[in-house]
Design a protein around this motif. Sequence first.
Motif, PDB file in Angstrom:
ATOM      1  N   ILE A 137       0.830  -1.202   0.000  1.00  0.00           N
ATOM      2  CA  ILE A 137       0.000   0.000   0.000  1.00  0.00           C
ATOM      3  C   ILE A 137       0.869   1.258   0.000  1.00  0.00           C
ATOM      4  N   PHE A 138       1.860   1.310   0.899  1.00  0.00           N
ATOM      5  CA  PHE A 138       2.743   2.489   0.940  1.00  0.00           C
ATOM      6  C   PHE A 138       3.527   2.635  -0.356  1.00  0.00           C
TER       7      PHE A 138
ATOM      8  N   GLY B 248       5.431   5.248  -3.240  1.00  0.00           N
ATOM      9  CA  GLY B 248       6.737   4.725  -3.661  1.00  0.00           C
ATOM     10  C   GLY B 248       7.370   5.521  -4.786  1.00  0.00           C
ATOM     11  N   ARG B 249       8.594   5.980  -4.543  1.00  0.00           N
ATOM     12  CA  ARG B 249       9.351   6.718  -5.553  1.00  0.00           C
ATOM     13  C   ARG B 249      10.797   6.215  -5.654  1.00  0.00           C
ATOM     14  N   THR B 250      11.344   5.732  -4.536  1.00  0.00           N
ATOM     15  CA  THR B 250      12.767   5.389  -4.487  1.00  0.00           C
ATOM     16  C   THR B 250      12.945   3.877  -4.535  1.00  0.00           C
TER      17      THR B 250
ATOM     18  N   THR C 257      10.062  -0.423  -2.995  1.00  0.00           N
ATOM     19  CA  THR C 257      10.582   0.933  -2.779  1.00  0.00           C
ATOM     20  C   THR C 257      10.922   1.134  -1.307  1.00  0.00           C
ATOM     21  N   TRP C 258      11.760   2.142  -1.058  1.00  0.00           N
ATOM     22  CA  TRP C 258      12.115   2.484   0.320  1.00  0.00           C
ATOM     23  C   TRP C 258      10.891   2.968   1.090  1.00  0.00           C
ATOM     24  N   GLU C 259      10.020   3.690   0.408  1.00  0.00           N
ATOM     25  CA  GLU C 259       8.817   4.185   1.076  1.00  0.00           C
ATOM     26  C   GLU C 259       7.941   3.023   1.551  1.00  0.00           C
ATOM     27  N   GLY C 260       7.794   2.011   0.692  1.00  0.00           N
ATOM     28  CA  GLY C 260       7.025   0.839   1.085  1.00  0.00           C
ATOM     29  C   GLY C 260       7.699   0.045   2.186  1.00  0.00           C
ATOM     30  N   PHE C 261       9.032  -0.067   2.112  1.00  0.00           N
ATOM     31  CA  PHE C 261       9.792  -0.821   3.114  1.00  0.00           C
ATOM     32  C   PHE C 261       9.678  -0.168   4.492  1.00  0.00           C
ATOM     33  N   ILE C 262       9.855   1.161   4.557  1.00  0.00           N
ATOM     34  CA  ILE C 262       9.794   1.872   5.836  1.00  0.00           C
ATOM     35  C   ILE C 262       8.363   1.927   6.371  1.00  0.00           C
TER      36      ILE C 262
END
Length: 452
Positions: free
Chosen positions: A249-250, A255-257, A267-272
């Motif tokens: 979902i994130f 997600g951009r990175t 993506t880093w956004e999804g991971f964090i």
Amino acid sequence: MAARRRRWRAAPEEDGEEEEEEEKEEGSDQEADLIERLDDLDLRNDCDVPDVPPSIDSTPEILRRALSGLSARWKNWWIRGILTLAMISVFFLIIYMGSFMLMLLVLSIQVKCFHEIITIGYRVYHSYDLPWFRSLSWYFLLCVNYFFYGETVADYFGTFVQRREQLQFLIRYHRFISFALYLAGFCMFVLSLVKKHYRLQFYMFAWTHVTLLITVTQSHLVIQNLFEGMIWFLVPISSVICNDIAAYIFGFFFGRTPLIKLSPKKTWEGFIGGGISTVVFGFIFSYFLAQHQYFVCPVEYKSETNRFVTECEPLELFQMKKYSVPLLLRAVLGWETVNMYPFQMHSIALSTFASLIGPFGGFFASGFKRAFKIKDFADTIPGHGGIMDRFDCQYLMATFVHVYITSFIRGPNPSKLLKQLLVLQPEQQLNVYKTLKSHLVEKGMLQPSLRG
């Protein structure tokens, strides 16, 4: 003048060293080229591997028509979302049906994951028509399952086995029988070797055994965790599911990175975002589960009623305690103390592993799929791929939970010890009784008998 002579003498020496290094490099390059040529000649028959056929879209026709007007991105979002809710609903239904049904679920998932991985190998090397490959793979699966589940029966169903003479022989010589079965498969593999496919057949032999290590061994650990208490089964599995959903979902919305090349969509956004959500979810979910005996008590088999029960006096781990809030958080929360279950602290460790290390199981699976140029392990679940695509992180989590329990949680189990004592011969039981009685007398917990 002397300095010039030294420089003039040193120059030829340096030139000679450079020439020697160049000759060594040329020689090593020639050796490497020769090795590559020999390998190419030796592996020409084995390495011309056909690509695996692409997976088929198995989306139900009803969903396909309902979502026909959407873009591919949003269509995949809705398909994944609907099927995820359906799978979670079925999972809750199985939990309600009890621990035995959960064990059957684990066994079914194990067999399906094994089938998907073995099928990839069969498709890749299908043109070689290897003798007995699939038959031997399934035979080894049966052997390994017989060994592991036999060990479970001996540990947790000892009293039940003792009442049936036909089972006593199987339990007493269980490991010998398991080894004999494996040896039969090993001999069949050796007899199936074909001269022009020696190396390829040993590749597939290793393929089968690694698949067994990934699927059967880990599923055995999942069941071991379940016997410790359903909470040790539900919290880790739910944490991985939560992390998978939250990260998707994130990543979908923010997600951009890119995170890792093996899986470009991560993506880093999804991971964090998935990591933070998982820790919060694990903490809250543990609070609700810790309140019920059904989830916290070890799963035991009662031979008197021939059924599994989860009844006990909850351990301190599942009893509410008061904790002092750290000074740094007091200003934010405004609380000096907080009431919580000790297990909630352990849930933080479990959910942290699920969010930080668990995804590497998925990355490993992504690398495997890239090596064979496939998108998914199978097309069992529309929008998700195969069963292995959904459970690639669960197997890694199962090992961690088992190690965590044995390292930090598990102590002596009186119930299991009693079952082992009941299996002993009467003379051995009497010796244990006398030893235990004398020990308790020395401790002052029992009064010495008048006759002694």
